[in-house]
Structures are given as C-alpha cells and as structure tokens.
Motif scaffolding. Structure first.
Motif, short mmCIF file in Angstrom:
data_model
loop_
_atom_site.label_atom_id
_atom_site.label_comp_id
_atom_site.label_asym_id
_atom_site.label_seq_id
_atom_site.Cartn_x
_atom_site.Cartn_y
_atom_site.Cartn_z
N GLU A 218 6.18 -40.13 36.06
CA GLU A 218 4.89 -40.74 35.75
C GLU A 218 4.01 -40.83 36.99
OE1 GLU A 218 3.78 -41.29 32.69
OE2 GLU A 218 5.70 -40.52 31.96
N ASP A 219 4.42 -40.17 38.09
CA ASP A 219 3.57 -40.18 39.29
C ASP A 219 2.44 -39.17 39.11
OD1 ASP A 219 4.78 -37.58 41.10
OD2 ASP A 219 6.04 -38.46 39.53
N THR A 220 1.31 -39.44 39.75
CA THR A 220 0.10 -38.63 39.52
C THR A 220 0.31 -37.13 39.78
OG1 THR A 220 -1.16 -40.59 39.98
CG2 THR A 220 -2.39 -38.52 39.99
N PRO A 221 0.94 -36.70 40.92
CA PRO A 221 1.09 -35.24 41.11
C PRO A 221 1.90 -34.58 40.00
CG PRO A 221 1.62 -36.44 43.14
CD PRO A 221 1.43 -37.48 42.07
N THR A 222 2.98 -35.25 39.55
CA THR A 222 3.80 -34.67 38.46
C THR A 222 2.97 -34.55 37.19
OG1 THR A 222 5.77 -35.71 39.38
CG2 THR A 222 5.92 -34.98 37.09
N ILE A 223 2.23 -35.60 36.87
CA ILE A 223 1.43 -35.57 35.63
C ILE A 223 0.39 -34.46 35.71
CG2 ILE A 223 -0.25 -36.87 34.23
CD1 ILE A 223 1.30 -39.43 34.98
N LYS A 224 -0.27 -34.33 36.87
CA LYS A 224 -1.32 -33.30 37.01
C LYS A 224 -0.76 -31.91 36.86
CE LYS A 224 -5.12 -35.41 39.41
NZ LYS A 224 -5.79 -35.69 40.65
N GLU A 225 0.39 -31.67 37.52
CA GLU A 225 1.01 -30.33 37.46
C GLU A 225 1.45 -30.01 36.03
OE1 GLU A 225 4.87 -29.73 39.47
OE2 GLU A 225 3.99 -27.91 40.34
N ARG A 226 2.03 -31.02 35.38
CA ARG A 226 2.51 -30.85 34.01
C ARG A 226 1.34 -30.54 33.05
NH1 ARG A 226 5.74 -36.03 32.86
NH2 ARG A 226 3.78 -36.93 32.18
N MET A 227 0.25 -31.28 33.22
CA MET A 227 -0.89 -31.08 32.31
C MET A 227 -1.53 -29.72 32.54
SD MET A 227 -2.77 -34.72 31.66
CE MET A 227 -3.60 -34.80 33.21
N ALA A 228 -1.62 -29.31 33.83
CA ALA A 228 -2.25 -28.01 34.13
C ALA A 228 -1.41 -26.89 33.52
CB ALA A 228 -2.39 -27.84 35.64
N TRP A 229 -0.09 -27.00 33.66
CA TRP A 229 0.82 -25.98 33.11
C TRP A 229 0.67 -25.93 31.59
CZ3 TRP A 229 4.97 -25.50 29.75
CH2 TRP A 229 5.77 -24.34 29.90
N ASN A 230 0.67 -27.11 30.98
CA ASN A 230 0.61 -27.17 29.50
C ASN A 230 -0.71 -26.58 28.98
OD1 ASN A 230 2.02 -27.82 27.19
ND2 ASN A 230 0.97 -29.76 26.96
N THR A 231 -1.79 -26.87 29.67
CA THR A 231 -3.10 -26.34 29.25
C THR A 231 -3.09 -24.81 29.34
OG1 THR A 231 -4.15 -28.33 30.08
CG2 THR A 231 -5.59 -26.43 29.74
#
Ligand SMILES: C[C@@]1(CC(=O)O)C2=NC(=C\c3[nH]c(c(CCC(=O)O)c3CC(=O)O)Cc3[nH]c(c(CC(=O)O)c3CCC(=O)O)/C=C3\N/C(=C\2)[C@@H](CCC(=O)O)[C@]3(C)CC(=O)O)/[C@H]1CCC(=O)O
Ligand SMILES: NC(=O)c1ccc[n+]([C@@H]2O[C@H](COP(=O)([O-])OP(=O)(O)OC[C@H]3O[C@@H](n4cnc5c(N)ncnc54)[C@H](O)[C@@H]3O)[C@@H](O)[C@H]2O)c1
Length: 274
Positions: A218-231
C-alpha cells in the motif's frame, strides 16, 4: 492555457452501494415493481408498504427476496421502522476522535441495521407523496418521489446490464421514454454483440491477483507502478480479446510484472485465425 469547462445542468451519476442497507418503498404498483428490480440488482434490503401489491412483487416476496411487505397504507412511523438500538449506537460514535478496529466493525454493523439509506415513493396520491418528501428531509433521508421530479434527491434511469457492467442513461427528467428507446434500440444491441461480462471478469481476476499476490503493498511507489502496469496491459488488447482469455493467458500476463508484455507475447496467432 485554455481549459474545457465541464457542461453544467446535468446530474452526478454514481454507482450507489446499497448492499445490505434498508430501503423503504411506498407503493406496490407498476413503478414500484421497476424500482424493486433495480434495488434487487444492488442487493438492498427492501421493505414495501402498500395496500395493493403487484403479482410479480408477490412472487419476489414468496421467493424471499424482499425484507418485508406490509399490505396496508403508509404510516408516518414507517420512516423510523428500523431505528432504535443501531441509531443510538451511531449517535454515540459521532463524538469519537479515533476509531479502532472494534469500533469500525460496530459501526459497519450498526449502519446495516440503521434507518433507511433511501426512501422511494411510487403512489397515486400526490398529497401524501409531498408529505413523505418533507418528513424524509426533516429526518435527513435521501428520497425519490416518482411523480415529483423536484422532490427527488436522485432520479432513476434506464439501465443496461451484462454481468458486472451496468450502463445507466438519464435525460435528466426530459424524456424517460427516450432513455428507454436509447437503451432498447442502441445500447442493448451493442452490448449483446460483445462479451463484456467475460472481459470484465478476466480483468477483475487479473487486477485482484496483481493487488493481492503479484504486487501487494500500500506504499505510494508500489501503488503507482501497479496502476501504470494495469492501465497499459488493459489497453494492450481489445474488449473482444479480453473476452477470450483463459486463466493460463492471465497468469502468463501477470508473470511479466513489472515489465509490460507485448501483444505477441500473449497472442501468437492473430485471434481471427483461430
Ligand atoms: C428511466 C425510468 C427508470 C425507472 O423508472 O425505473 C424513469 N422513468 C421510466 C419510464 C417512464 N416514466 C414515465 C413514462 C411515460 C412516458 C413519458 O412521460 O416519457 C415512462 C415510459 C415507460 O413507462 O415506458 C412517466 C413519468 N416519469 C416521471 C414522471 C413525473 C414527471 O416527469 O413529472 C412521469 C409522469 C409524467 C406525466 O405525468 O405525464 C419521472 C421520472 N422518471 C424517471 C425515470 C426519472 C427521470 C429519468 C430521466 O428522464 O432521466 C424521473 C424524473 C424520476 C424517477 O422516476 O426517478 C423508466 C424507464 C426505464 C426503462 O424502461 O428503461
Ligand atoms: N417515475 C416514473 O418513472 C413514473 C412512471 C409512470 C408513472 N409515475 C407516477 O408514479 C405513481 C405510481 O404509478 P404506478 O403506475 O405504479 O401506479 P399504480 O396505480 O400501479 O400503483 C399505485 C400504488 O400505490 C399504492 N398506494 C396508494 N395509496 C397508498 C398509501 N396511502 N400508502 C401506501 N401505498 C399506497 C397502491 O396500493 C398501489 O400499490 C403515479 O403517480 C404515476 O403518475 C412515475
């Protein structure tokens, strides 16, 4: 810099979550039936009050799909039907500065047992409709009066559904029948030509695996990377292609994380040649 101003005079279109929440429906005729169909899709706990109940509503009652059906005229106290212990509990919590897990759970439970999340009327008695509206406002409840658009906190719309995909059309009160026509003549055929249900189920599965197994955190870098990949991965394939993937293809996609795969990593032979 020029900006585009959002067009005003519309409605705020939301996907209201009433799962396990009490909803009061005053009236048991044709309009009440259309409300019940929408409410049951949203897993609401529906209480109906009306002297005359439509036969299909009676069938729903027999199937145990309705919380309660009262075959009588509306009484003012119906608006407080389920108030009591749960409401008093919530009042006590309103002054608490910080909630621990136990209090959070108690609030979750109390909210489900508390007063109506929504009140709907669909009756052929305009005077009573108006009274119910003002009782609801005095009691801070959200209300829809079927025959009085001005006395609606929200409008219903025409809904097209395929599994988890729901599309709602509103004309903002101008022409409900046009909404129906748009749904029937245009959107239903469009949706029938697509397997959007499987596509969204596949994407939901992949997204769940991504968040809970492949890239949790739930840390910001993990969330950002995950969302970018999913998009990027969602956009890599068409809706039709997403509708054809199986678990093997989904797992293969996930195995690339955090690298974004290429189309040919997954689709070796163009799908139309299968
Ligand atoms: C979408 C739908 C959802 C649903 O009800 O579930 C819905 N009405 C539907 C059908 C329908 N309703 C009416 C007709 C007769 C033909 C006609 O009038 O066009 C038909 C056609 C039919 O029956 O096929 C008569 C009518 N409707 C309202 C009034 C009161 C008034 O306008 O003053 C009167 C009496 C007017 C009079 O006295 O003449 C008011 C409302 N009806 C709304 C929703 C909200 C605005 C939606 C929007 O336009 O954005 C709003 C404001 C409040 C609300 O109900 O939430 C559903 C179609 C579902 C589907 O099949 O897809
Ligand atoms: N918003 C919409 O989409 C829409 C569409 C059509 C009609 N309307 C309006 O909605 C209203 C209902 O339409 P309908 O076709 O369902 O009517 P209907 O005649 O089929 O049903 C009316 C219902 O109201 C109940 N009722 C009457 N007095 C009551 C009371 N005191 N307490 C509890 N229940 C009571 C009756 O028992 C009956 O079940 C009408 O005023 C109509 O003009 C709205």
């Amino acid at each position: 810099m020029s900006i585009e101003i959002p067009e005003p005079n519309g409605s705020l279109m939301l996907a209201w979550q009433v799962r396990n929440r009490h909803v009061l429906l005053v009236g048991g005729g044709a309009v009440a039936l259309s409300r019940i169909e929408l409410l049951l899709q949203a897993d609401a706990k529906v209480t109906v009050v009306a002297p005359k109940i439509d036969p299909t509503i009676e069938q729903y009652e027999k199937l145990g799909l309705l919380y309660k059906v009262h075959r009588r005229k509306f009484l003012k106290d119906d608006l407080k039907m389920y108030e009591g212990e749960a409401s008093r509990k919530l009042d006590q919590f309103s002054g608490v500065d910080h909630f621990g897990p136990e209090e959070m759970e108690q609030i979750e439970q109390a909210v489900k047992q508390e007063q109506f999340a929504l009140v709907l009327t669909a009756i052929d008695d305009k005077n009573l409709s108006k009274q119910i509206y003002y009782w609801c406002k005095a009691g801070r409840m959200q209300v829809n009066i079927a025959d009085k658009p001005k006395q609606c906190d929200f409008y219903f719309g025409s809904v097209v559904r395929q599994g988890s995909i729901q599309i709602m059309i509103s004309s903002n009160g101008k022409s409900p029948r046009l909404c129906h026509k748009l749904k029937h003549d245009k959107l239903e055929p469009l949706l029938a030509s697509l397997d959007a249900k499987t596509a969204v189920d596949n994407l939901g599965k992949m997204r769940g695996e991504l968040r809970h197994r492949v890239a949790p955190g739930e840390d910001t870098p993990t969330i950002k990377e995950r969302m970018a990949w999913n998009t990027q991965v969602t956009d890599l394939f068409t809706i039709e292609e997403w509708g054809q993937f199986d678990d093997t293809a989904l797992n293969r996609l996930l195995s690339f994380y955090p690298k974004v795969p290429q189309r040919q990593d997954i689709i070796v032979v163009p799908l139309e040649n299968f």
